[in-house]
Every structure is written in C-alpha cells, then in structure tokens.
Design an enzyme around this catalytic site. Structure first.
Site, short mmCIF file in Angstrom:
data_model
loop_
_atom_site.label_atom_id
_atom_site.label_comp_id
_atom_site.label_asym_id
_atom_site.label_seq_id
_atom_site.Cartn_x
_atom_site.Cartn_y
_atom_site.Cartn_z
CE1 TYR A 68 -4.34 -0.82 -0.50
CE2 TYR A 68 -3.58 -2.76 0.69
CZ TYR A 68 -4.52 -2.13 -0.11
OH TYR A 68 -5.63 -2.81 -0.55
CD GLN A 102 -15.72 -0.76 -9.24
OE1 GLN A 102 -15.55 -1.93 -8.94
NE2 GLN A 102 -15.83 -0.37 -10.49
CG ASP A 105 -7.32 7.24 -7.84
OD1 ASP A 105 -8.30 8.02 -7.76
OD2 ASP A 105 -7.14 6.49 -8.81
CG HIS A 120 -14.11 -0.53 -3.66
ND1 HIS A 120 -13.74 -1.09 -4.87
CD2 HIS A 120 -15.30 -1.10 -3.34
CE1 HIS A 120 -14.66 -1.95 -5.25
NE2 HIS A 120 -15.62 -1.97 -4.35
CB CYS A 128 -7.55 1.27 14.56
SG CYS A 128 -6.92 -0.05 15.60
CB CYS A 131 -10.67 0.00 17.95
SG CYS A 131 -9.66 1.49 17.66
CB CYS A 147 -4.76 2.50 16.80
SG CYS A 147 -6.24 3.24 17.44
CB SER A 189 -12.60 -5.88 -14.97
OG SER A 189 -12.58 -5.92 -13.55
CG ASN A 213 -13.35 -1.66 -20.14
OD1 ASN A 213 -12.27 -2.10 -20.51
ND2 ASN A 213 -13.78 -1.80 -18.91
P1 OAD Z 1 -9.72 -3.81 -12.97
O1 OAD Z 1 -8.24 -3.74 -12.92
O2 OAD Z 1 -10.37 -5.10 -12.63
O3 OAD Z 1 -10.23 -3.41 -14.42
C1 OAD Z 1 -9.78 -2.27 -15.09
C2 OAD Z 1 -10.54 -2.17 -16.39
O4 OAD Z 1 -10.20 -0.94 -17.00
C3 OAD Z 1 -10.22 -3.27 -17.40
O5 OAD Z 1 -11.45 -3.74 -17.92
C4 OAD Z 1 -9.39 -2.54 -18.49
O6 OAD Z 1 -9.65 -3.04 -19.79
C5 OAD Z 1 -9.93 -1.15 -18.39
N1 OAD Z 1 -9.00 -0.09 -18.79
C6 OAD Z 1 -7.64 -0.04 -18.63
N2 OAD Z 1 -7.15 1.14 -19.05
C7 OAD Z 1 -8.22 1.87 -19.47
C8 OAD Z 1 -8.38 3.18 -20.01
N3 OAD Z 1 -7.34 4.01 -20.18
N4 OAD Z 1 -9.64 3.60 -20.31
C9 OAD Z 1 -10.71 2.79 -20.15
N5 OAD Z 1 -10.62 1.54 -19.64
C10 OAD Z 1 -9.41 1.08 -19.32
O7 OAD Z 1 -10.25 -2.63 -12.04
P2 OAD Z 1 -11.67 -2.43 -11.35
O8 OAD Z 1 -12.76 -2.89 -12.22
O9 OAD Z 1 -11.70 -1.04 -10.85
O10 OAD Z 1 -11.38 -3.51 -5.18
O11 OAD Z 1 -11.57 -3.40 -10.12
C11 OAD Z 1 -12.64 -3.46 -9.23
C12 OAD Z 1 -12.13 -3.64 -7.83
O12 OAD Z 1 -11.32 -4.80 -7.74
C13 OAD Z 1 -11.20 -2.55 -7.33
O13 OAD Z 1 -11.87 -1.43 -6.81
C14 OAD Z 1 -10.47 -3.24 -6.24
C15 OAD Z 1 -10.11 -4.44 -7.05
O14 OAD Z 1 -9.51 -5.45 -6.52
C16 OAD Z 1 -10.95 -3.60 -3.93
O15 OAD Z 1 -9.79 -3.39 -3.62
C17 OAD Z 1 -12.04 -3.94 -2.98
#
Ligand code: OAD
Length: 244
Positions: A68, A102, A105, A120, A128, A131, A147, A189, A213
C-alpha cells in the site's frame, strides 16, 4: 474526431440524472496501475487479490503495508487525466449527477468533482485494524504505525475482499442506478460485486447504459452503447459532442 450516435447525444442532453461508475481504468492514464492488468517490477510476483484482504494483513502486515505504501506513492505522484476533467464538465451540464467510484486514489476530487461516492474507501486515509478508529494527522513513526486509541495496527481505509462496503455510500449508489436516465460504466472489469451489478440494475430500470472500456468492442444497441477506447480520450470527446 470521434463520432457518436445522435440518439446517445440526445439522451445525454435530455437526461435529468446522469450516474457514472468508474474503475481502475479511469485512472490508468494517470499512471495508477489497474488491478487485473499484470503488476510489474517489484510487485510482479504478487497477486493484488492476495494482498488486499484482512487475512493477508493478519498473516503478514508488513508486506501489505509495503504494498500500500508503494501504491500510495504512485497515487501521490498522479494527476487527474482528461477523463477525470470531462466528468467535472459533465457534472456542470447534468441537472443531477452522481459519480460513484471504486477507485481509492481521490483523483476525481482532485480534478474538481463534487460529492464523489467512494465505494471502496480512500488510500490517503487510515484507520485502526482492531477498533476501526479513523486516524488523522501524520502517520506515527514505526515500521507499522499504530492506533492512538488502542495501540492496534493502522491499515489503509480501503475496502478489502471479504469486507462490506460503506453502507451509506452503497445506498446512494444503488439509488442512483435505480433512478438515473443515463448510467456510465467507465474503466471497470465488472468482476467485483456489488459494484459490478450497478450497470445491470440501471439497465433493468430502463436507463441508457454506456460502457467505456478497452475490453469491449464498440457496439450500439437500443439504450446500450459500448465504446472501445481510453476514458481519457472518449469522455472528453463525448462531452464536447453532447454539449460543446
Ligand atoms: P480492474 O483492474 O479489474 O479493471 C480495469 C478495467 O479498465 C479493465 O477492464 C481494463 O480493460 C480497463 N482499462 C484499462 N485502461 C483503461 C483506459 N485508459 N480507459 C478505459 N478503460 C481502461 O479494475 P476495477 O474494475 O476497478 O477492489 O476493479 C474493481 C475492484 O477490484 C477494485 O476497486 C479493487 C479491485 O480489486 C478492492 O480493492 C475492494
């Protein structure tokens, strides 16, 4: 110049409520790595899904902290890209606008979007592990900061696999999906529930659904538009075609 179907542009101009769900792809052009594209360099040997869990933190808090800390360094260096700014612009045109992300950042807020629904959490905040007290101010010294209230280990204030989403944020997101006229799914995705269901819920509620996408083929069908391309290119072009 990118061309968009005229009925999509009309739907955008007529919409009373536009909702947008963003995922990691929306920040990719800002240099923040997505989750499911392979990791590179130092972290190539780790699967993010095996680091972003309470079990991983219990097993090896130092490893999870380091991962992280590395992601946070990337986030701190990152600037919003034209896709983030196009959503700020879209918010100005829509009578009602809900931005659901989601991403952890904070780049939408940095670009100037207001009322961002963070499903998210946010990597710039800590709480913490024991707690759940939120931590404010600079991080305490030490390999893994602790903490101030209970001495437990601090962790990033993000949602890990197996954890619940912040209830209020999810309620607002769900309601937006159920009531909006146009729903965008940008750079996600669609593999992680419950966020992944929001576009389906919107479609069932007869919203126009637009997917942007790199993983999709450009296809138009009634009330469902898939646009293959980078969000930093497609979103500005779409906003200026609709309202420019
Ligand atoms: P992913 O990494 O699963 O998917 C990213 C998507 O963005 C893919 O479908 C790529 O094709 C697409 N992509 C990449 N570059 C792009 C661009 N410049 N323009 C448009 N699309 C693009 O990320 P998330 O779907 O956000 O959760 O993942 C969902 C959640 O899973 C995250 O929030 C995180 C993760 O693990 C937690 O940490 C709980």
């Amino acid at each position: 110049m990118m061309k968009f179907p005229s009925d999509l542009l009309e739907a955008l101009r007529a919409a009373q409520h536009i909702a947008v769900l963003t995922g990691a792809g929306a920040s990719a052009e800002s240099g923040v790595p997505t989750f499911r594209d392979a990791q590179t360099g130092l972290w190539a040997q780790f699967d993010p899904e095996e680091l972003a869990t309470p079990e991983a933190f219990r097993r090896n808090p130092k490893l999870v902290w380091e991962w992280y800390a590395w992601r946070r360094t990337l986030v701190e260096r990152a600037q919003p890209n034209p896709g983030h700014f196009a959503l700020v612009e879209m918010e100005r045109h829509a009578p009602q606008f809900t931005l659901i992300t989601q991403n952890v950042d904070g780049l939408h807020q940095l670009a100037g979007s207001r009322n961002v629904i963070e499903l998210h959490g946010n990597i710039r905040r800590y709480k913490c592990f024991a707690c759940e007290t939120p931590h404010s101010g600079p991080l305490p010294e030490g390999e893994i900061p602790t903490c101030a209230s209970c001495g437990g280990l601090l962790r990033p204030d993000v949602v890990w696999f197996g954890e619940c989403l912040p209830a209020q944020a999810y309620r607002v997101a769900l309601e937006a999906a159920q009531t909006c006229d146009v729903f965008f799914s940008v750079g996600t995705s669609g593999l992680v529930e419950p966020a992944a269901s929001l576009p389906r819920i919107a479609r069932r509620a007869l919203a126009t659904v637009v997917t942007i996408n790199l993983d999709v083929k450009t296809e138009w069908s009634p009330n469902a538009y898939a646009i293959h391309g980078k969000s930093g290119e497609v979103l500005p072009a779409l906003v200026s075609a609709a309202w420019g």
